[in-house]
Each structure stands twice: as C-alpha cells, then as structure tokens.
Design a protein around this motif. Sequence first.
Motif, mmCIF file in Angstrom:
data_model
loop_
_atom_site.group_PDB
_atom_site.id
_atom_site.type_symbol
_atom_site.label_atom_id
_atom_site.label_comp_id
_atom_site.label_asym_id
_atom_site.label_seq_id
_atom_site.Cartn_x
_atom_site.Cartn_y
_atom_site.Cartn_z
ATOM 1 N N ASP A 41 -9.341 -33.824 3.364
ATOM 2 C CA ASP A 41 -8.221 -34.647 3.790
ATOM 3 C C ASP A 41 -7.886 -35.577 2.637
ATOM 4 O O ASP A 41 -8.594 -35.599 1.625
ATOM 5 N N GLY A 42 -6.829 -36.337 2.787
ATOM 6 C CA GLY A 42 -6.440 -37.276 1.747
ATOM 7 C C GLY A 42 -5.820 -38.509 2.355
ATOM 8 O O GLY A 42 -5.216 -38.437 3.419
ATOM 9 N N THR A 92 -8.682 -44.924 8.159
ATOM 10 C CA THR A 92 -7.728 -45.698 7.366
ATOM 11 C C THR A 92 -6.320 -45.117 7.461
ATOM 12 O O THR A 92 -5.353 -45.840 7.678
ATOM 13 N N LYS A 93 -6.212 -43.802 7.311
ATOM 14 C CA LYS A 93 -4.881 -43.195 7.323
ATOM 15 C C LYS A 93 -4.269 -43.128 8.723
ATOM 16 O O LYS A 93 -3.104 -42.795 8.876
ATOM 17 N N LEU A 113 -5.275 -48.030 16.954
ATOM 18 C CA LEU A 113 -6.142 -48.461 15.861
ATOM 19 C C LEU A 113 -5.406 -49.528 15.048
ATOM 20 O O LEU A 113 -4.346 -49.262 14.484
ATOM 21 N N SER A 114 -5.971 -50.730 15.021
ATOM 22 C CA SER A 114 -5.296 -51.817 14.315
ATOM 23 C C SER A 114 -6.029 -52.255 13.048
ATOM 24 O O SER A 114 -5.475 -52.991 12.248
ATOM 25 N N GLY A 115 -7.261 -51.787 12.876
ATOM 26 C CA GLY A 115 -7.984 -52.153 11.672
ATOM 27 C C GLY A 115 -9.379 -51.565 11.683
ATOM 28 O O GLY A 115 -9.808 -50.964 12.663
ATOM 29 N N LEU A 116 -10.085 -51.730 10.561
ATOM 30 C CA LEU A 116 -11.453 -51.265 10.487
ATOM 31 C C LEU A 116 -12.207 -52.006 9.413
ATOM 32 O O LEU A 116 -11.619 -52.577 8.496
ATOM 33 N N THR A 117 -13.519 -52.001 9.589
ATOM 34 C CA THR A 117 -14.422 -52.546 8.589
ATOM 35 C C THR A 117 -15.329 -51.399 8.175
ATOM 36 O O THR A 117 -15.132 -50.262 8.604
ATOM 37 N N GLU A 118 -16.346 -51.713 7.400
ATOM 38 C CA GLU A 118 -17.257 -50.679 6.935
ATOM 39 C C GLU A 118 -17.991 -49.989 8.087
ATOM 40 O O GLU A 118 -18.290 -48.811 8.018
ATOM 41 N N ASP A 119 -18.255 -50.730 9.167
ATOM 42 C CA ASP A 119 -19.063 -50.162 10.247
ATOM 43 C C ASP A 119 -18.464 -50.292 11.644
ATOM 44 O O ASP A 119 -19.144 -50.061 12.642
#
Length: 156
Positions: A41-42, A92-93, A113-119
Amino acid sequence: MNIEQRVAELVSEKIAEIGRPDVFLVSAKMRSNGKLIILIDGDKGVGIDECVQISRYVGFKLEEEDAVKTAYNLEVSSPGIDTPLLNPRQYTKNIGRNLSIKMADGTKREGILSGLTEDAIQIEEKIKEKGKKAEIIESIIPLEQISETKVLISFK
C-alpha cells in the motif's frame, strides 16, 4: 529465516530502489496451497506499476536463490476495500473515514477515524442512549485492544 521474512526484505529493497518511500509492505503470506500473496500500500496509494515492479523483483530473486522448493504462484496487489487494516500506516491514509472495529473482547465499535498515535487510534463515535439525542464522543482505542479494523464504504 522463513520465506515470508525473506519476501519482506526483498519488498523493502525494491521499494527503496524505485524511490517511493510512501509505499510499504502490508503483509506477505505463503499459503498452504502454494500461493504467495504480497499486499503493498502507499500513503498516496499504489498503482499497478509498483505491483509489477515488486512482483518481478521478488519472483526473480526467489528463483535465483531457489528459496521456494515447491511450485508456487506469486500475487502482488494492494489490499481490497474489504481487507482489514493490518499495518498502522494504513490508518494514516484513512483519517476521516468511517471504521468498523472488532475489539479483542468480541465487542464491535464504529466511528470516524479522527487521529492516531504510535499505539492508539482516536475515533468519533455516535453514542445513542434510549430517550436521548445521539452524542458524538471522542474515544481513544489502544491498537493492542483491536482484533480487526475495516473501512466502511458508503455509497450514499
């Protein structure tokens, strides 16, 4: 080193060679029926050109090294819309998209999905209690508590 680990190395080599750092390996699986499936994927998507280049490179290297002793079919593609998210970079995408999340405890959740962190991921869930107006709640869900995440496609 097993075949899946070797394939992961070869895919990384080819991605570096073609100069697309936004492309990444989602998974490499050798099935018992002799089908070797590579999903890439990209961050900006991936096209047939990248799939072909990776397929040729991996196939050539595996033959050259005689890494697979039995007959096999090599398939390189991007994940389909019904394929669960397997790599954290895939989240992320998909920021801004509606997700269906199966939790490790068997419960299901849904939200944007509004955001993310490493975990962990952050979603906006619509919570409706009986007799009350639905509320949008921001929820943080640790990745370790998720057993499967799929993007929900709306045709509205």
